[in-house]
Design an enzyme around this catalytic site. Sequence first.
Site, PDB file in Angstrom:
ATOM      1  N   GLU A  67       0.834  -1.207   0.000  1.00 45.62           N
ATOM      2  CA  GLU A  67       0.000   0.000   0.000  1.00 45.62           C
ATOM      3  C   GLU A  67       0.866   1.254   0.000  1.00 45.62           C
ATOM      4  OE1 GLU A  67      -1.034  -2.911   1.622  1.00 45.62           O
ATOM      5  OE2 GLU A  67      -2.305  -2.911  -0.156  1.00 45.62           O
ATOM      6  N   ASN A 126      -0.440  -7.617  -3.783  1.00 45.86           N
ATOM      7  CA  ASN A 126      -1.157  -6.815  -4.762  1.00 45.86           C
ATOM      8  C   ASN A 126      -0.225  -5.842  -5.491  1.00 45.86           C
ATOM      9  OD1 ASN A 126      -1.245  -5.471  -1.974  1.00 45.86           O
ATOM     10  ND2 ASN A 126      -1.669  -3.768  -3.319  1.00 45.86           N
ATOM     11  N   ASP A 183      -7.207  -5.180  -4.916  1.00 43.78           N
ATOM     12  CA  ASP A 183      -6.309  -5.498  -3.805  1.00 43.78           C
ATOM     13  C   ASP A 183      -6.408  -6.973  -3.413  1.00 43.78           C
ATOM     14  OD1 ASP A 183      -4.425  -5.162  -1.726  1.00 43.78           O
ATOM     15  OD2 ASP A 183      -6.017  -4.854  -0.266  1.00 43.78           O
TER      16      ASP A 183
END
Lengths: 579, 189
Positions: free
Chosen positions: A177, A261, A303
Site C-alpha cells: 500500500e 497486490n 487489492d
Amino acid sequence: MPARAIAAPAASPPDDGNWVMAAKNYASTRYSELDEIDTNTVRDLQVSFTFSTGVVRGHEAAPLVVNGTMYVVTPYPNKLYALDLTKPGAPTKWTFEPRPAASAQGVACCDYVNRGPAFADGRIFINTLDAQTIAVDAETGRELWRTKLGDINKGETMTMAPLVVKGKVLVGNAGGEFGVRGWITALDAETGKIVWRAYNTGPDTDVLIGDDYKPFYDKEKGKDLGVSTWPPNAWEIGGGTVWGWISYDPELDLIYHGTGNPGPWNPEQRPGDNKWTGGIFARNPDTGQARWFYQAVPHDLYDYDGINELILLDMPWQGQPRKVLIRPERNGYLYVIDRSSGEVLAADPYFPANSTKGVDLKTGLIEYNEEKHPRVGKVVRDICPTAPGAKDWNPSAFSPKTGIVYIPHNNLCMDWESVEANYIAGTPYVGANVKMYAGPGGNRGTFTAWDPGQRRKVWELKEDLPLWSGALATAGDLVFYGTMDGWFKAVNAGSGELLWRFKTGSGIIGQPISYRGPDGRQYIAILSGVGGWAGAIVAGDLDPHDASAAKGFVNAVSDLPQRTTKGGMLYVFALPQRR
Amino acid sequence: MSSLSRNAVSLALLGVLLLAACEREERSYRGEPVGEVKPGAIVQGTLYAGAPSPPPPQRREYEGNAYHVSEGKRLFEWFNCSGCHAHGGGDIGPPLMDEVWIYGGELENIAATIVEGRPNGMPSFRNKIPDQQLWQIAAYVRSMQREVRKDVAPGRDDHMAVTPGEQNQPVTPPKPGGVASPSSEGRGP
C-alpha cells in the site's frame, strides 16, 4: 496411491510434540497428531496458565514450542519472550527487545502486526516492523546477528513469519500500500548474510527468472514481463510483496510463496498484467531461481493479494496421484494446483464472488465481471469479495484424518471508488475510497470445511464478526479457531458441532497451536489481542463516523468497540491433571 | 427556451449565488504570508509561566474563512494525509475528527505536527508544504471536529460519501485530559 488427500510426507514428518514454525511443518498443515484432547474430553479443557505480553496492538503470531520453552513475539515493538514450560506457571526465561524504529508504525498499512518467529538449529528468528531480520540464541536470548533488509522511508516493513529451509532464513517485505517493490530474500542462518534476493517486479535478472523457469501457462511466458506488463517505470513502485506464507517441498526441493497486490490499488494507473504480482512462485531454495509462476489475478482490480497459505498435499486426482498445493485465494476461489508444474487442476468458489465469473482451467485465466470494474470518478457498489478478500492472511488447517481443509474467512462486500493516487515516498499509494459491509446472509465471517478431493463444502459455520484468526486441526478430531470478540472455540472436525468455548480477554486474531508439554500432556495455546486490519478500529481507536477509516474496514465492524477491548495475552489450555 | 434566454437565466442564477457568497463572508483569496511555525508560536500544554500570551493571529484568519478551509480539504488529499488518516476517522494514523489529541488540537499544534512530524510514524512535511497551504490544512483538520463555524466548514463531498460532511459533524472541542502521552501502546485517553 492414498485413497484421499494426505499431507506431502516429506514436508510433514511425524509430530514430535514441538511446534517449531508457525505453520507446524513445511506442508503448512497446522495439524497436531496429539489426541489426548478429543471430542469427548474437550468439554473439560481449562486454562493452564496465561501471560500478558504488555503490548496492546493486534496479536497475529503463532507461539512456538521447542523442547520445554515457549517463544512469543509481539506486534511492534516486537518483543520476544521465552517462557519456561518446565516450571509451574511458565515463568519468563528471558526477554529480547529488538527496539525497532518507532517511525515504522507510520508505514504499517494494517496495524503493527507480526505473524510469528521461526526456530532452527538452536536459533530463533524474527522480523521487526522496521524491516530487520534478527537471530537470537534460543537458550539465552542473546542476539546473534541482525540484518537490515528494507527502508521504512520507502514504506518497507516486515510482518511475516520467517521460514528456515536448508540453513537459509526466507523472509519477505510488506508495503504493497506504499508503492514498495516486493521481494523475497534468503539469509544465511549462521551469519545473516544475504544469499539471494528475488524481486517480484522488474527485469528477469532481478526476478531470478532464468533457464530453470518452466511455467505451465503461456500467459506466464515471455522476456522481462516484470517490465513490459507495466507502464514505463511503474514496476519500480509496483508492489508484489511477500508478507504472507512460504511452504517447502523437500522432495521436489522447491519453495512456494505468493506475491502481494500491485500498487496503487487504482488499476487505471497501471494498465497491463502487472507481473509478477497477485500470483504464486515456485523457486529453488538454494538459488532463488524461479521454476514456475501462476498469476491468479492478472492486473488486479481489488487489492486481491496472493499471499495466503499454500498447503502441500498428495492426493488422487481423476485416478492419478498428484502432488498438489491448496490455496484458498483472496479472490474467493479455492485453487488446487499441481505443485511440480503449476497447472491449475481446480479453482472452485468457496465464497459467492461477483467480482469475477470463474477461472478457465485451460488458459489459467480468471474472468473479471465487467459490471464491477472500478473506474475513476465512479462509485461501483456491491463488489464481493472485498479488498481483504474472501479470505485474508489468516491460515487454514488440514486434517489427514478427515481429508478436509478448514478455512476461517470473511463474508464481506464493498463499495469502491477509484481516485488518482499521487506517489509520495513513505506515504500510502492506494488511490481508492472503499466502504465494506456484511455480505450475503448478513454474517461477516464464515468457517468453511472444504473437501478438496470432492471439490465441495462439507459444512460451514456462520460467524457474526469477520474471522481473522488462524485454524488448528488435531488428531482428537477437533478444530480450533477464535473470534474477534474473544471466543476461543473447539468444534468437531467431522460435523462442525461446537464442543467447547472460552472467552478470552480481547478479540482473537492469532494462530492456535498444540504441543506436548514437558509433563507429557497435550496443550493448546492461542494469543488473544484484537487488531490487524479487521480490528484496527479497536487497536487504533478509529472513528466509525468515517466509513473509509482503515481503508473501509471500519464501516463493516463499527460495533467492534462495544464487543471487545484491546490487550495482548497468551492463553494456554489443558485437561485437568489426572491424579 | 432559446439559448439567449437560457444564458440569461444562468447569469441571473450566478448573480444570486455570488450575492449569497458575498453575504456569507468576505473572502480574501490570498492569506497574509506567514513565517514557518516557530517553536515560540506553539504551546503544547495548558500551563503558562506568568499570564498566557495571546494566540498568534493566524488562527482567526484561516479558521474563519471557507476558502482556506476548502483549500485545506483539497490539500489534505493532495499531500496524502488521507492515505494515513482516511477522511478523518483514522487508519495508520489516529483519527482527527474526534476530541482526542495526543499533541494538542489547537491550530498551532496541528501545524507543528505537520511540519515537525511525530515520533510514532507521523512523517515530517518540513519544506514540502508552502506555509499558506500548511495553515489551510491545519484549519481544515480543525473543521473535521467542527472547531470552525458551520458556514465555514465544507459541506457534502463530491466523491463517495464516507462521512456526513464536516458541516454536519457534531462539534467536538478538544477535551482537557484527552491528551495521551506518545507511546507505541495505544493512543486513547
